[in-house]
Scaffold this motif. Sequence first.
Motif, PDB file in Angstrom:
ATOM      1  N   VAL A 230       0.826  -1.111  -0.007  1.00 44.22           N
ATOM      2  CA  VAL A 230       0.019   0.054  -0.246  1.00 44.22           C
ATOM      3  C   VAL A 230       0.790   1.107  -0.030  1.00 44.22           C
ATOM      4  O   VAL A 230       0.374   2.154  -0.788  1.00 44.22           O
ATOM      5  CB  VAL A 230      -0.914   0.006   1.283  1.00 44.22           C
ATOM      6  N   TYR A 231       1.994   1.300   0.760  1.00 48.55           N
ATOM      7  CA  TYR A 231       2.707   2.366   0.876  1.00 48.55           C
ATOM      8  C   TYR A 231       3.714   2.570  -0.725  1.00 48.55           C
ATOM      9  O   TYR A 231       3.597   3.627  -0.950  1.00 48.55           O
ATOM     10  CB  TYR A 231       3.943   2.030   1.964  1.00 48.55           C
ATOM     11  N   ASP A 232       3.951   1.654  -1.437  1.00 54.74           N
ATOM     12  CA  ASP A 232       4.598   1.763  -2.724  1.00 54.74           C
ATOM     13  C   ASP A 232       3.476   2.271  -3.369  1.00 54.74           C
ATOM     14  O   ASP A 232       3.849   3.256  -4.361  1.00 54.74           O
ATOM     15  CB  ASP A 232       5.147   0.304  -2.972  1.00 54.74           C
ATOM     16  N   ILE A 233       2.282   1.684  -3.569  1.00 55.36           N
ATOM     17  CA  ILE A 233       1.323   2.342  -4.456  1.00 55.36           C
ATOM     18  C   ILE A 233       1.003   3.767  -4.207  1.00 55.36           C
ATOM     19  O   ILE A 233       0.864   4.555  -5.099  1.00 55.36           O
ATOM     20  CB  ILE A 233       0.020   1.626  -4.467  1.00 55.36           C
ATOM     21  N   ALA A 234       0.873   4.035  -2.723  1.00 57.73           N
ATOM     22  CA  ALA A 234       0.663   5.432  -2.684  1.00 57.73           C
ATOM     23  C   ALA A 234       1.733   6.456  -3.104  1.00 57.73           C
ATOM     24  O   ALA A 234       1.665   7.429  -3.533  1.00 57.73           O
ATOM     25  CB  ALA A 234       0.322   5.841  -1.155  1.00 57.73           C
ATOM     26  N   HIS A 235       2.917   6.078  -2.961  1.00 57.29           N
ATOM     27  CA  HIS A 235       4.080   6.726  -3.199  1.00 57.29           C
ATOM     28  C   HIS A 235       4.325   7.118  -4.615  1.00 57.29           C
ATOM     29  O   HIS A 235       4.763   7.922  -5.051  1.00 57.29           O
ATOM     30  CB  HIS A 235       5.511   6.083  -2.510  1.00 57.29           C
ATOM     31  N   LYS A 236       3.869   5.921  -5.460  1.00 55.69           N
ATOM     32  CA  LYS A 236       4.057   6.118  -6.780  1.00 55.69           C
ATOM     33  C   LYS A 236       2.913   6.888  -7.658  1.00 55.69           C
ATOM     34  O   LYS A 236       3.090   7.612  -8.339  1.00 55.69           O
ATOM     35  CB  LYS A 236       3.870   4.592  -7.704  1.00 55.69           C
ATOM     36  N   SER A 237       1.955   6.872  -6.803  1.00 51.05           N
ATOM     37  CA  SER A 237       0.646   7.773  -7.311  1.00 51.05           C
ATOM     38  C   SER A 237       0.915   9.360  -7.196  1.00 51.05           C
ATOM     39  O   SER A 237       0.390  10.045  -7.772  1.00 51.05           O
ATOM     40  CB  SER A 237      -0.543   7.267  -6.678  1.00 51.05           C
TER      41      SER A 237
END
Length: 405
Positions: free
Chosen positions: A397-404
């Motif tokens: 979830v952290y990776d997805i949020a960071h890329k967005s």
Amino acid sequence: MWKSNCVKTMRALSSSSCAAVLRSSVRALHQSNPSFTFTRTRFVSSARTLALFPQTRFNSCSNGGSRFCLLVTRSLCSMPSPHMFDLNEPVYSSEAGDAGGGLAEQDAKVSIPVRAFFISTSIDLRGLTDQNKANYIGCLRRDDKANFMPLWSRMTNYVVLRFGDAKSNSFGVGSGLRGSDCCYMVVFQYGSVVLFNILDHEVDGYLKIVERHASGLLPEMRKDEYEVRENPALQTWMQGGLDYIMLQNLNIDGIRTIGSVIGQSIALDYYACQVDGMVAEFTEINLGMEKTGSFTVEKKRLFQLAGKANSNLADVILKLGFFERFDIAWKDANYAQIWEYLRDEFELTQRFTTLDFKLKFVEDNIKFLQETLHNRKSNSLEWVIIILIGAEIAISVYDIAHKSL
């Protein structure tokens, strides 16, 4: 008339020819009064006495008068006295005859003490025999010839050692320990030592001979006592009693047979004590679970208890040969009778049943605690897996949020 004769007899005893006077006086008294009773008894006394007293135990005379008995007692000394005399006249009392027969029967019985010890968990029979070759006794045949079995044969879980001066070199089926100065020691590989005809103050010396070849010495040895009585006049082959067995004669085969049962008994007592200790430990664990609803036993300790329980059961079955019939009992029905009687006397079967029941209790507790520990470990692993999965989801979830962004 016969009273005056009694007085003459008492006076005549002080003379040097008292024996002859006493014989003649007894004859005269008996002829003058047939109801006269002469009783000869033996007492431990420091002096001889001659007593004249009313004999009220016997039937009264035909004339209704009282009967008198002349009672002669003499001391039992190790050295003969020049003033002692032996009266070889017949005794006119049937009761005295019966008492003499009972005394002779008692004298014919010989008591042989038997002492059993469990001193260690293993004894090196080869080393013990090598250092006591002069005392080692092989398996005796019917022809009284010794057959010395090698220590690697099937029947080598025990050895028999003889100490002392034997009155004869042969010790076969018909001979016994009557009048023998020999002492016998039966040593078993599993740790039991059975002593025959050995006094209390000599026990430690004989045990030290075995302790030199023992391993796993116990801090406190187990001890048991028994008794074997020899009676050549016994009508049957053997006769049991309270804490003793009576035989016509005790020979080497009897020593082996009796020693095997008593050796197993004292060893079984040791293993029963070990199992009782484990039962007590699990009892405390169960009491703690009852109060707190949990337990703190380590898995290592459970494995140790399981190994101890299994080893105790294996030692009783394999080392002691508990379910194997003794070799001499296989060959001779008489010794089979002794073997079976002693096993019943020492309650070996019942004691093993109790031991086996306690071991099953220990086994059930070990299984229960192991399953509980296994469930605890499974729960811990499940929580670890859940935490790892949650951490992985959080990272994703952290990776997805960071890329967005």
